[in-house]
Design a protein around this motif. Structure first.
Motif, PDB file in Angstrom:
ATOM      1  N   VAL A 255       0.867  -1.170   0.000  1.00 31.70           N
ATOM      2  CA  VAL A 255       0.000   0.000   0.000  1.00 31.70           C
ATOM      3  C   VAL A 255       0.914   1.233   0.000  1.00 31.70           C
ATOM      4  O   VAL A 255       1.809   1.317  -0.814  1.00 31.70           O
ATOM      5  CB  VAL A 255      -1.022  -0.029   1.162  1.00 31.70           C
ATOM      6  N   ARG A 256       0.723   2.190   0.902  1.00 30.28           N
ATOM      7  CA  ARG A 256       1.522   3.423   0.887  1.00 30.28           C
ATOM      8  C   ARG A 256       2.952   3.226   1.407  1.00 30.28           C
ATOM      9  O   ARG A 256       3.813   4.089   1.214  1.00 30.28           O
ATOM     10  CB  ARG A 256       0.820   4.515   1.680  1.00 30.28           C
ATOM     11  N   ALA A 257       3.222   2.110   2.046  1.00 28.24           N
ATOM     12  CA  ALA A 257       4.571   1.864   2.579  1.00 28.24           C
ATOM     13  C   ALA A 257       5.614   1.750   1.472  1.00 28.24           C
ATOM     14  O   ALA A 257       6.807   1.864   1.751  1.00 28.24           O
ATOM     15  CB  ALA A 257       4.575   0.613   3.443  1.00 28.24           C
ATOM     16  N   VAL A 258       5.189   1.540   0.223  1.00 35.52           N
ATOM     17  CA  VAL A 258       6.165   1.444  -0.861  1.00 35.52           C
ATOM     18  C   VAL A 258       6.988   2.725  -0.985  1.00 35.52           C
ATOM     19  O   VAL A 258       8.133   2.689  -1.437  1.00 35.52           O
ATOM     20  CB  VAL A 258       5.501   1.095  -2.221  1.00 35.52           C
ATOM     21  N   TYR A 259       6.419   3.860  -0.552  1.00 38.60           N
ATOM     22  CA  TYR A 259       7.144   5.125  -0.632  1.00 38.60           C
ATOM     23  C   TYR A 259       8.326   5.190   0.332  1.00 38.60           C
ATOM     24  O   TYR A 259       9.248   5.976   0.137  1.00 38.60           O
ATOM     25  CB  TYR A 259       6.201   6.293  -0.344  1.00 38.60           C
ATOM     26  N   LEU A 260       8.317   4.375   1.367  1.00 36.94           N
ATOM     27  CA  LEU A 260       9.375   4.430   2.381  1.00 36.94           C
ATOM     28  C   LEU A 260      10.757   4.076   1.836  1.00 36.94           C
ATOM     29  O   LEU A 260      11.759   4.579   2.324  1.00 36.94           O
ATOM     30  CB  LEU A 260       9.042   3.483   3.547  1.00 36.94           C
ATOM     31  N   ALA A 261      10.812   3.205   0.866  1.00 42.23           N
ATOM     32  CA  ALA A 261      12.104   2.763   0.318  1.00 42.23           C
ATOM     33  C   ALA A 261      12.492   3.515  -0.950  1.00 42.23           C
ATOM     34  O   ALA A 261      13.504   3.194  -1.569  1.00 42.23           O
ATOM     35  CB  ALA A 261      12.059   1.260   0.038  1.00 42.23           C
TER      36      ALA A 261
ATOM     37  N   THR B 131      19.146   9.523  11.619  1.00 42.84           N
ATOM     38  CA  THR B 131      18.819   8.318  10.864  1.00 42.84           C
ATOM     39  C   THR B 131      17.493   8.480  10.137  1.00 42.84           C
ATOM     40  O   THR B 131      16.493   8.845  10.743  1.00 42.84           O
ATOM     41  CB  THR B 131      18.734   7.102  11.815  1.00 42.84           C
ATOM     42  N   SER B 132      17.476   8.180   8.850  1.00 42.56           N
ATOM     43  CA  SER B 132      16.248   8.229   8.069  1.00 42.56           C
ATOM     44  C   SER B 132      15.632   6.832   7.982  1.00 42.56           C
ATOM     45  O   SER B 132      16.272   5.837   8.335  1.00 42.56           O
ATOM     46  CB  SER B 132      16.536   8.742   6.652  1.00 42.56           C
ATOM     47  N   ILE B 133      14.425   6.774   7.493  1.00 42.48           N
ATOM     48  CA  ILE B 133      13.769   5.481   7.274  1.00 42.48           C
ATOM     49  C   ILE B 133      14.593   4.643   6.296  1.00 42.48           C
ATOM     50  O   ILE B 133      14.789   3.448   6.492  1.00 42.48           O
ATOM     51  CB  ILE B 133      12.332   5.674   6.748  1.00 42.48           C
ATOM     52  N   GLN B 134      15.101   5.287   5.241  1.00 49.39           N
ATOM     53  CA  GLN B 134      15.924   4.564   4.274  1.00 49.39           C
ATOM     54  C   GLN B 134      17.189   4.003   4.939  1.00 49.39           C
ATOM     55  O   GLN B 134      17.604   2.891   4.632  1.00 49.39           O
ATOM     56  CB  GLN B 134      16.288   5.472   3.086  1.00 49.39           C
TER      57      GLN B 134
END
Length: 153
Positions: free
Chosen positions: A71-77, A94-97
């Motif tokens: 779903v929208r979590a694809v934007y995290l990477a 530290t970022s999510i990436q």
């Protein structure tokens, strides 16, 4: 009276030895894996999910440990999309990436929903290194593995 006490103690010991072993104790050497279903691009929630999968599961010997971004979590990477930094992450920048990259480096799997990626207009080239495009066999193999627990975030 001493005989009754001795007899009761013997019965208690015998009964305890017949009780089934706790699953947590029986699996000390063989810890179950974890499949995290992450659906949000909210970085506070995502950071908690990634930290749990990495610090609590993977680093404590559970395997495999996978995070399925859908779903929208694809934007995290997405390597082009900066992430807001929350709480403990803000202290060291530290970022999510960065969190996902460290998780992958330590042996964790980050699996991307192919259909969600397509709907978001993202391709494998848009993602940070180490992300796997999810196919049904990859997701099914983890999701229905009896030795893998599922957690939705």
């Amino acid at each position: 009276m001493k005989r009754i006490t001795t007899a009761l103690a013997a019965i208690a010991i015998a009964t305890a030895s017949l009780a089934p072993t706790s699953p947590a104790l029986a699996q000390d050497d063989d810890k179950p894996g974890l499949f995290v279903n992450l659906t949000t691009d909210d970085t506070w929630s995502a950071a908690k999910a990634i930290m749990f999968a990495h610090e609590k599961a993977l680093k404590n010997g559970h395997e495999p440990v996978a995070i399925w971004l859908n779903v929208r979590a694809v934007y995290l990477a997405d390597k082009k999309r900066p992430s807001h930094i929350h709480g403990l992450m803000a202290e060291n920048g530290t970022s999510i990436q960065d969190m996902l990259t460290a998780f992958i480096a330590d042996g964790g799997q980050v699996i991307m929903c192919s259909a969600c990626s397509k709907a978001a207009g993202l391709t494998e080239a848009d993602y940070i290194d180490g992300v796997t495009m999810g196919t049904w066999p990859v997701v099914e193999g983890l999701l229905f593995d009896p030795d893998v627990k599922t957690l939705a975030w």
